[in-house]
Design a protein around this motif. Structure first.
Motif, PDB file in Angstrom:
ATOM      1  N   THR A  17      38.841   6.908  20.197  1.00  0.00           N
ATOM      2  CA  THR A  17      39.591   6.344  22.016  1.00  0.00           C
ATOM      3  C   THR A  17      38.779   5.267  22.260  1.00  0.00           C
ATOM      4  OG1 THR A  17      40.055   8.748  22.123  1.00  0.00           O
ATOM      5  CG2 THR A  17      40.464   6.596  23.686  1.00  0.00           C
ATOM      6  N   ASP A  42      47.145  11.232  20.693  1.00  0.00           N
ATOM      7  CA  ASP A  42      45.656  12.125  20.232  1.00  0.00           C
ATOM      8  C   ASP A  42      46.543  13.819  21.089  1.00  0.00           C
ATOM      9  OD1 ASP A  42      44.560  14.326  20.027  1.00  0.00           O
ATOM     10  OD2 ASP A  42      42.301  13.174  20.289  1.00  0.00           O
ATOM     11  N   ASP A  47      42.232  11.156  26.750  1.00  0.00           N
ATOM     12  CA  ASP A  47      40.587  10.659  27.393  1.00  0.00           C
ATOM     13  C   ASP A  47      40.541   9.911  28.860  1.00  0.00           C
ATOM     14  OD1 ASP A  47      38.715  12.994  27.206  1.00  0.00           O
ATOM     15  OD2 ASP A  47      38.561  11.653  24.914  1.00  0.00           O
ATOM     16  N   ASP A 121      45.994   5.491  18.670  1.00  0.00           N
ATOM     17  CA  ASP A 121      44.582   6.573  19.010  1.00  0.00           C
ATOM     18  C   ASP A 121      45.385   7.580  18.644  1.00  0.00           C
ATOM     19  OD1 ASP A 121      42.710   8.687  18.946  1.00  0.00           O
ATOM     20  OD2 ASP A 121      42.033   7.938  21.312  1.00  0.00           O
TER      21      ASP A 121
HETATM   22 MG   LIG Z   1      39.390  10.541  21.814  1.00  0.00          MG
END
Ligand SMILES: [Mg+2]
Ligand SMILES: Nc1ncnc2c1ncn2[C@@H]1O[C@H](COP(=O)(O)OP(=O)(O)OP(=O)(O)O)[C@@H](O)[C@H]1O
Length: 300
Positions: A17, A42, A47, A121
């Motif tokens: 990330t 993800d 996050d 990501d």
């Molecule tokens: Mg990550």
């Protein structure tokens, strides 16, 4: 030139990330060039939402729109302080999995990459994950790994799957200086090494929107390395071959003169680091691990 960069790891949390935000922040912007957006896809949950205390996960709203047949991403992008544009995943894995599945399988992410450079990501690079279709759709697949024997051995083990048996542009991005020459790592893993991101805790904190150190966010060693790597990726996208025109049967035409190199099979002996390197800094202790058949030249 736009494109789809997919970044993930084989195991552990080497900083996917962080690297994807860093690459988006460091992407070279040329007049008239495509904008860049970091998409957090993800399936284990995101996050960025928590790091930046964002009000909502753009990924969920984007997926809801894609379910109804419209796939544009522009309404779901949030601009982080510092200027990076991001589509953030929800924190909860169940919600993230659902959204990623819709966007990856339905082609919305790939479609967005026709007009915007998308740095995605995907967390773990697992073809059976909801993000799995993105591995095959990527213009460049970036495997992020720490250059330690256990992690490199895992990349070796997954090499054929990650590269689609050599058909896919798949590169290794290392986090932390390797103990071996980078060329040796590339040779051993059987993938080109795109670059090395330094271990830089303060730089990583800055990318995550937290205070740390006296350097400005864009001037940490990690930010500088991300800029360099992003420049290489942008050049890679620009150098991409233009997709071959399809015949009426949907079979790509191989231009005359390239047929011989279009599907070159070779057997590569893959090495893994098996012990301590030599004192001279050479790759002592590296041992042959496996042989894989790689079919080259048939990239998307
Ligand atoms: Mg990550
Ligand atoms: N280059 C780096 N140097 C030092 N610390 C780093 C670096 N990159 C990331 N970190 C730190 O490592 C931790 C994990 O980073 P990050 O969340 O980016 O990893 P990840 O691979 O996305 O993990 P996850 O599996 O949780 O998605 C964070 O605390 C981050 O600040």
């Amino acid at each position: 030139m736009s494109g789809l960069i997919v970044i993930g790891s084989v195991k552990g949390s080497p900083g996917v990330t962080t690297a994807s935000l860093g690459l988006a922040a460091g992407w070279p912007m040329r007049p008239g060039g495509a904008p860049v957006v970091a998409v957090e896809a993800d399936p284990a949950g995101g996050d960025v939402l928590g790091w930046y205390e964002l009000p909502a996960a753009g990924l969920v709203a984007w997926a809801a729109q894609a379910r109804s047949g419209r796939s544009g991403l522009s309404g779901y992008v949030q601009r982080l302080p510092g200027g990076v544009e991001v589509v953030a995943a929800p924190v909860e894995a169940a919600a993230a999995r659902g959204a990623v599945e819709v966007l990856a399988r339905g082609g919305a992410v790939r479609a967005a990459a026709d007009s915007v450079t998308v740095v995605v990501d995907v967390g773990r690079l697992d073809p059976s994950s909801p993000a799995g279709p993105l591995l095959g759709a990527a213009d460049v697949l970036v495997v992020l790994a720490r250059p330690v024997p256990a992690e490199l051995a895992r990349v070796v083990a997954g090499e054929a799957q990650l590269t689609g048996a050599g058909r896919r542009e798949c590169v290794l991005l290392l986090v932390g200086e390797p103990r071996w020459p980078v060329e040796r790592v590339a040779e051993s893993v059987g993938m080109p090494v795109l670059g090395v991101l330094p271990h830089d805790a303060q730089g990583a904190r800055r990318i995550a929107g937290r205070p740390g150190g006296r350097r400005a966010t864009g001037h940490t060693p990690l930010a500088r390395a991300c800029r360099e790597v992003a420049g290489r990726l942008a050049a890679e996208l620009e150098a991409r071959p233009v997709p071959l025109p399809a015949t009426p049967l949907g079979v790509p035409v191989i231009p005359v003169g390239t047929a011989g190199s279009a599907a070159v099979s070779r057997t590569a002996t893959v090495l893994v680091p098996g012990g301590a390197p030599s004192r001279e800094g050479g790759g002592g202790g590296w041992v042959p691990s496996t042989s894989v058949r790689r079919d080259r030249g048939e990239r998307r």
